[in-house]
Design an enzyme around this catalytic site. Structure first.
Site, mmCIF file in Angstrom:
data_model
loop_
_atom_site.group_PDB
_atom_site.id
_atom_site.type_symbol
_atom_site.label_atom_id
_atom_site.label_comp_id
_atom_site.label_asym_id
_atom_site.label_seq_id
_atom_site.Cartn_x
_atom_site.Cartn_y
_atom_site.Cartn_z
ATOM 1 N N ASP A 129 0.901 -1.143 0.000
ATOM 2 C CA ASP A 129 0.000 0.000 0.000
ATOM 3 C C ASP A 129 0.949 1.203 0.000
ATOM 4 O O ASP A 129 1.946 1.209 0.728
ATOM 5 C CB ASP A 129 -0.847 -0.006 1.272
ATOM 6 C CG ASP A 129 -1.871 1.106 1.285
ATOM 7 O OD1 ASP A 129 -3.070 0.805 1.335
ATOM 8 O OD2 ASP A 129 -1.464 2.290 1.256
ATOM 9 N N THR A 188 -2.232 5.320 -4.903
ATOM 10 C CA THR A 188 -2.453 6.742 -5.175
ATOM 11 C C THR A 188 -2.082 7.636 -3.992
ATOM 12 O O THR A 188 -1.783 8.810 -4.183
ATOM 13 C CB THR A 188 -3.938 6.996 -5.525
ATOM 14 O OG1 THR A 188 -4.735 6.490 -4.461
ATOM 15 C CG2 THR A 188 -4.316 6.331 -6.825
ATOM 16 N N ASP A 189 -2.109 7.071 -2.785
ATOM 17 C CA ASP A 189 -1.942 7.932 -1.610
ATOM 18 C C ASP A 189 -0.631 8.709 -1.605
ATOM 19 O O ASP A 189 -0.608 9.881 -1.235
ATOM 20 C CB ASP A 189 -2.059 7.100 -0.324
ATOM 21 C CG ASP A 189 -3.494 6.635 -0.091
ATOM 22 O OD1 ASP A 189 -4.402 7.170 -0.767
ATOM 23 O OD2 ASP A 189 -3.706 5.746 0.746
#
Ligand SMILES: NC(=O)C[C@H](N)C(=O)O
EC number: 3.5.1.1
Length: 655
Positions: free
Chosen positions: A142, A174-175
């Site tokens: 992530d 995307t973070d």
């Protein structure tokens, strides 16, 4: 039976398209491109991407996809969405828009590349086949879990495989994608190929998702367009990677590039905004700098922030900080405690960059509250995003070979298109001699009438600009392209007027040699001689006089008052300039008094003496050119001229 007509390049050895069973792609029916055939026998390693050189057929291009993780490849578990290892390739293989199995088998793609994780897109609208190989990281992350080490790993993998692929796609959560994109943009020095980061908001395995479109768009861009930048592709737009920021957690349209329009948009066709595409302008070879300084941080101002918070944040080992300020780069100017902490830090060598908290816009020094930060030693971050400023700091501070000053200078430079040039610098500056020369050169490439008209329209402005800075070379360039250096600008001011104002003696010489007229009058009726007198450039006055310049009758009449005022203020030098310029120092002013009478009344004895000796010698010629010229040659109280050595060949005096 299915009809399959092979692309020309692959079927070069065949004279006709061949009918092949969809599931029958046995060797006898298929001809390999000769280069691919050769490669098949030489390549043995399955694992090593390095050993596979670029593909053969001209309509194929190769893209390396580095899968680092992110939602695009996640599945829903008990603990929530998490990346699923070794699933992406298999799932893509089953998606016809992302893989053409028939083509792959017919062309022995797997055998040739010996890489099971190599897939091929159906032909694009531009009739390109994009063959892509997926390199999956383990563990998949992530993006919230990514660190600078992961950026380094991506950079190294790109560097290792740089020559084997035409472009690179990085699958990423995307973070923190904006941070990675920014960092890679700095780490990748002298980049010549596209690196496109993408990901999705919904996993590619779900029915409705944005992953397929994003991946497809990124592959098509990386495989078809030489956009030598680290970019980010999302929701039909390609952005410069160091300009983006994530603005929406729940929409497919998750990113924005507030201060730079997209590099490309995916509409019916891809529209590339080539004017915006960054050009490295270098002949150096691509390399990746993986050293990054981790002692950097982001500090966001808020009303009431305490100086102890700021002090704690700026403590060693902190070396670089992005201070997110209000509006156009403002901070409270009624908080000496805060400003002192910032000053202390910058004095001790911490680089602090001022970036705005606003999504769009730039920091500027228009408010007092912004200036105090400059006084505290902060660097203006222009319109950089905080993500870009932070990763730039990390990259620049890792360059240990640079002094602190050089690092600061580098921070202020636009390295990869991450910031717009500050507005002052961005203005087309006519007084930049390179600009003039570039224009002169580019205009001379064509001899079309239109171009000549443009040249003639631009010449006076360009020539006056060159005259302003004493740039003889620029004037020579203009002359060489056929410009008439005698032309005046909108106000009738010629380059000679301008050079006379500035006191550029050699340039005045040059212009006179080129036929510039000493009699040219601007819209105010002033000649170059008037200008040289006004700005007190004695040598230029002498040279102009020698070339025949003189005051008009009206100017001589008006000079009386000016002379009286100089006499009243005891300005001997001013009077002398007028003398050299040919004025009659005995001419009365508007009230009938002469300069000597005014000087006597004002008690300026020196001036009286000078004027007396002038009166005594008045029977002599007003101006002794030869003596004056000698004087001019020895006079060194004028500005040192550094123009090209031009022989003094001024025209004979006309007096
Ligand atoms: N959409 C995403 O990819 C979000 C995810 N948490 C990530 O950044 O890895």
């Amino acid at each position: 039976m299915a009809e399959y007509s092979r692309p020309n390049t692959l079927g070069r050895a065949l004279s006709h398209p061949t009918l092949i069973e969809t599931n029958d792609v046995s060797p006898p029916n298929v001809q390999l491109h000769p280069r691919r055939r050769r490669k098949l026998s030489s390549c043995s390693s399955v694992e090593n991407l390095d050993r596979v050189s670029s593909p053969s057929p001209a309509n194929e291009s190769r893209v390396l996809v580095i899968n680092t993780g992110g939602t695009i490849g996640m599945t829903l578990r008990d603990t929530g969405y998490a990346p699923k290892a070794n699933a992406l390739v298999e799932s893509l293989r089953k998606l016809p828009i992302l893989h053409d199995e028939l083509y792959a088998r017919q062309t022995y793609l797997y055998e040739y590349y010996k890489l099971e994780n190599t897939l091929v897109l159906p032909p694009s609208k531009l009739n390109k086949r994009i063959i892509y190989t997926i390199l999956e990281y383990s563990p998949l992350l992530d993006s919230s879990n990514m660190t600078t080490d992961d950026w380094g790993r991506i950079g190294k993998d790109i560097e290792k495989n740089y020559e084997n692929f035409d472009g690179f796609v990085i699958l990423h959560g995307t973070d923190t994608m904006a941070y990675t994109a920014s960092a890679l943009s700095f780490m990748c020095e002298h980049l010549g190929k596209p690196i496109v980061l993408t990901g999705s908001q919904v996993p590619i395995y779900e029915l409705r998702n944005d992953g397929r479109d994003n991946l497809l768009g990124a592959l098509l861009i990386a495989g078809q367009f030489v956009i030598p930048e680290v970019c980010l592709y999302f929701y039909n737009k390609l952005y410069r990677g160091n300009r983006v920021t994530k603005v929406d957690a729940g929409s497919f349209n998750a990113f924005t590039s507030p201060n730079l329009p997209p590099l490309a948009t995916a509409e019916v066709d891809f529209k590339i905004n080539w004017d915006t595409v960054w050009r490295a302008n270098t002949t150096a070879k691509f390399q990746v700098r993986t050293e990054l300084n981790r002692n950097v941080g982001l500090l966001r101002l808020f009303p009431g922030i305490t100086s102890s918070t700021v002090r704690a944040f700026l403590q060693p080992p902190m070396q670089g900080v992005v201070l997110e300020t209000y509006g156009s780069g403002n901070a409270p100017d009624n908080r000496p405690d805060l400003l002192e902490e910032l000053s202390k830090a910058t004095n001790s060598g911490v680089i602090i960059v001022n970036c705005t908290q606003c999504l769009r816009g730039t920091v500027s020094a228009s408010y007092a509250t912004g200036r105090v930060l400059m006084e505290a030693g902060l660097l203006a971050g222009g319109d950089m995003t905080p993500e870009a400023a932070l990763s730039k700091l990390s990259y620049v501070l890792a360059k240990k070979e640079l002094t602190l000053d050089a690092q600061k200078k580098m921070m202020a430079q636009n390295l990869r298109g991450e910031m717009s040039a500050d507005l002052e610098g961005a203005k087309l500056c006519l007084s930049d001699s390179r600009f003039i020369q570039v224009i002169a050169k580019s205009l001379s490439v064509s001899c079309k009438e239109e171009l000549e008209a443009i040249r003639d329209a631009l010449t006076p402005s360009l020539a006056c600009a060159a005259a302003k800075i004493g740039d003889t070379e620029a004037l020579v360039a203009l002359k060489e392209m056929g410009s008439d250096l005698r032309l005046g600008d909108f106000d009738g001011r010629t380059p000679l007027h301008v050079a006379a104002c500035e006191g550029h003696l050699r340039l005045v010489q040059y212009l006179l040699n080129q036929g510039a007229s000493v009699h040219a009058k601007d819209r105010y009726g002033d000649t170059p001689l008037c200008n040289a007198v006004r700005f007190r450039h004695k040598d230029v006055v002498r040279l102009l006089r020698k070339t025949g310049a003189h005051f008009s009758r009206e100017q001589l009449e008006e000079a009386g008052s000016e002379l009286c005022s100089l006499a009243a203020s005891g300005d001997k030098e001013g009077l002398d300039i007028w003398r050299i310029a040919g004025a009659d120092l005995t001419r009365p002013g508007y009230d009938g008094k002469t300069a000597i009478e005014v000087a006597q009344a004002a008690g300026n004895k020196d001036v009286v003496e000078v004027l007396n000796s002038y009166m005594n010698s008045k029977t002599m010629p007003v101006f002794d050119e030869l003596n004056e010229y000698d004087e001019y040659n020895n006079d060194d109280d004028e500005e040192e001229e550094n123009g090209a050595a031009i022989e003094f060949t001024a025209k004979p005096a006309l007096l």
